[in-house]
Design a protein around this motif. Structure first.
Motif, PDB file in Angstrom:
ATOM      1  N   CYS A   1       0.837  -1.211   0.000  1.00 39.64           N
ATOM      2  CA  CYS A   1       0.000   0.000   0.000  1.00 39.64           C
ATOM      3  C   CYS A   1       0.864   1.251   0.000  1.00 39.64           C
ATOM      4  O   CYS A   1       0.602   2.199  -0.744  1.00 39.64           O
TER       5      CYS A   1
ATOM      6  N   ARG B   1       2.161   2.294  -3.353  1.00 42.02           N
ATOM      7  CA  ARG B   1       1.259   3.032  -4.233  1.00 42.02           C
ATOM      8  C   ARG B   1       1.333   4.534  -3.970  1.00 42.02           C
ATOM      9  O   ARG B   1       1.254   5.345  -4.905  1.00 42.02           O
ATOM     10  N   GLN B   2       1.498   4.908  -2.686  1.00 45.61           N
ATOM     11  CA  GLN B   2       1.654   6.321  -2.388  1.00 45.61           C
ATOM     12  C   GLN B   2       2.994   6.849  -2.893  1.00 45.61           C
ATOM     13  O   GLN B   2       3.089   7.939  -3.456  1.00 45.61           O
TER      14      GLN B   2
ATOM     15  N   GLN C   1       2.903   7.358  -6.651  1.00 50.69           N
ATOM     16  CA  GLN C   1       2.210   8.572  -7.060  1.00 50.69           C
ATOM     17  C   GLN C   1       3.136   9.788  -7.010  1.00 50.69           C
ATOM     18  O   GLN C   1       3.172  10.607  -7.931  1.00 50.69           O
TER      19      GLN C   1
ATOM     20  N   GLY D   1      -5.353   1.949  -1.428  1.00 51.60           N
ATOM     21  CA  GLY D   1      -5.768   0.814  -2.242  1.00 51.60           C
ATOM     22  C   GLY D   1      -5.673  -0.536  -1.571  1.00 51.60           C
ATOM     23  O   GLY D   1      -5.416  -1.544  -2.238  1.00 51.60           O
TER      24      GLY D   1
ATOM     25  N   ASP E   1      -7.913  -2.601  -0.483  1.00 60.41           N
ATOM     26  CA  ASP E   1      -8.821  -3.609  -1.046  1.00 60.41           C
ATOM     27  C   ASP E   1      -8.237  -4.245  -2.303  1.00 60.41           C
ATOM     28  O   ASP E   1      -8.242  -5.473  -2.459  1.00 60.41           O
ATOM     29  N   GLN E   2      -7.740  -3.410  -3.205  1.00 59.95           N
ATOM     30  CA  GLN E   2      -7.178  -3.937  -4.449  1.00 59.95           C
ATOM     31  C   GLN E   2      -5.897  -4.721  -4.188  1.00 59.95           C
ATOM     32  O   GLN E   2      -5.677  -5.783  -4.798  1.00 59.95           O
ATOM     33  N   VAL E   3      -5.061  -4.205  -3.274  1.00 61.26           N
ATOM     34  CA  VAL E   3      -3.817  -4.907  -2.937  1.00 61.26           C
ATOM     35  C   VAL E   3      -4.133  -6.276  -2.354  1.00 61.26           C
ATOM     36  O   VAL E   3      -3.461  -7.277  -2.663  1.00 61.26           O
TER      37      VAL E   3
ATOM     38  N   GLU F   1      -5.147  -8.606  -5.169  1.00 65.20           N
ATOM     39  CA  GLU F   1      -4.002  -8.985  -5.991  1.00 65.20           C
ATOM     40  C   GLU F   1      -3.079  -9.954  -5.258  1.00 65.20           C
ATOM     41  O   GLU F   1      -2.379 -10.753  -5.880  1.00 65.20           O
TER      42      GLU F   1
ATOM     43  N   VAL G   1      -3.105  10.014  -2.504  1.00 68.11           N
ATOM     44  CA  VAL G   1      -4.106   8.943  -2.448  1.00 68.11           C
ATOM     45  C   VAL G   1      -4.313   8.422  -1.029  1.00 68.11           C
ATOM     46  O   VAL G   1      -5.423   8.054  -0.637  1.00 68.11           O
TER      47      VAL G   1
END
Length: 393
Positions: free
Chosen positions: A80, A83-84, A87, A332, A334-336, A339, A382
């Motif tokens: 997670c 992802r930050q 960005q 993210g 939930d998506q992580v 995956e 995000v």
């Protein structure tokens, strides 16, 4: 003396190291006239070369150590955060990552894997680590990465020169900064320190030094708190200078700090009359900071309002503030999770348990807070999209 009956006994080498540190602390107390400010005691207990908790070779992290951090709890945490980081690196057109106090190296390793999958690898992944023991563990962990990723990792002994562009990360760094401990009498401020009496360390008090007294009076005025006589808490004088040193280096990017703490009004509420100072030894919380010096961790919660003030005072923007749970959701989670989950129901159950530990209020979810300071970032970020709590600072 502390009761050791319910705690694992240290081995002989560890006990001898603790006794050597105890002797050094006793000598310093004697040289100081019988009173050592707690901030200095904590500094030596944690960082005395070769003897302090973070400077000696004790096993600190994980199941066999004294505490476990989020990166050791689950790889989802690093994925997670990646992802930050991605960005910010995308907005800057590249850059570096600098991690302070990288623990076992778990965050660095998983972060690099995740950034590679996102096609947003940093030019370098820098680690500033004060503990020789932990640096060795990090190097061993990084050595297991593919060569192309491991080659990006570099260890530093001090901050990089001015002009840094990218992301600075500090997970459970601020809580290990030495703090002053004070007591409010109802009329004045006392500074708490350490004396040696009857063959052991004991608390001692004296009128606060002018700087500490003025800082505590400001805290009380700003929070409007009616502290009861005997109210005891902490103040971190090193926090603002540390943030200022990062701001001086940062040309553009994000400083992301994650730790347990509160906004100032909650930290210094009258109900929290005994402060937040704690020791940790083999996953057990201790309220005695003098237990086995050098073998137990010492921590205090973070005043996140002070972090924000330090950033603004150093010319940085406060880009966001929220709980760890909301940050991970915004980044993210939930998506992580989807995956990362395999078709094996047992692995799915294990991952679900890790999510609960990272996000539930009674676990890490609300006890840990996340603040973003930065320069030259347009945002919004995000990680703070789900619930931005800057209004509470």
């Amino acid at each position: 003396m502390p009761d050791l009956s319910h705690l694992p006994e240290p081995d002989e080498a560890a006990r001898q190291a603790s006794e050597a540190l105890t002797a050094r602390l006793r000598d310093e107390i004697e040289a100081a006239g019988g009173f050592l400010p707690f901030r200095r005691y904590m500094e030596l207990a944690l960082y005395a070369p070769g003897l302090g908790y973070y400077a000696a070779g004790s096993h600190k992290l994980g199941a066999g150590g004294d505490f476990t951090t989020a990166p050791e709890t689950s790889p989802l945490f690093a994925r997670c955060l990646a992802r930050q980081v991605a960005q910010v690196l995308e907005e800057l057109g590249g850059g570096q990552v600098l991690e302070f106090g990288a623990g076992t190296g778990a965050l660095a390793v998983e972060m690099l894997r995740a950034l590679a999958a996102l096609d947003r690898l940093p030019e370098q992944y820098l680690i500033l680590e004060l503990s020789p023991d932990l640096r060795e563990r990090q190097q061993a962990a990084v050595a297991d990465l593919p060569e192309a990723l491991a080659a990006r990792v570099c260890w530093l002994d001090a901050l990089p020169p001015r002009g840094f562009r990218g992301v600075m990360l500090g997970n459970e760094v601020l809580d290990a900064m030495p703090v002053e401990v004070f007591t409010w009498t109802g009329e004045s401020v006392l500074q708490r320190g350490v004396a040696w009496e009857g063959g052991r360390f004991v608390w001692a008090e004296r009128p606060a030094e002018p700087g500490l007294g003025a800082a505590v009076q400001r805290l009380q005025a700003e929070t409007g708190s009616a502290w009861p006589p005997g109210y005891t808490s902490e103040y971190s004088p090193g926090l603002a200078p540390w943030v200022a040193s990062l701001a001086e280096v940062l040309a553009a990017g994000l400083i992301l700090l994650i730790d347990y703490g509160y906004p100032r009004a909650e930290y210094y509420s009258p109900e929290r009359s005994r402060g937040t100072l704690m020791g940790y030894y083999r996953h057990r919380a201790l309220d005695d900071p003098f237990f086995l010096p050098g073998l137990a961790d010492l921590t205090a919660h973070v005043d996140f309002t002070a972090v924000a003030e330090a950033g603004v005072g150093a010319g940085l923007d406060v880009l966001g503030y929220t709980t760890q749970a909301w940050f991970l959701i915004g980044a993210g989670l939930d998506q992580v999770f989807q995956e990362s989950a395999s078709d094996d129901p047992r692995e799915q159950l294990a991952l679900a348990g890790q999510v609960r530990q990272l996000t539930l209020p009674g676990e890490m979810g609300e006890r840990f807070q996340v603040i973003g300071l930065g320069r030259g970032i347009e945002g919004p970020l995000v990680g703070f999209a789900g619930r931005d709590l800057r209004g509470r600072l």
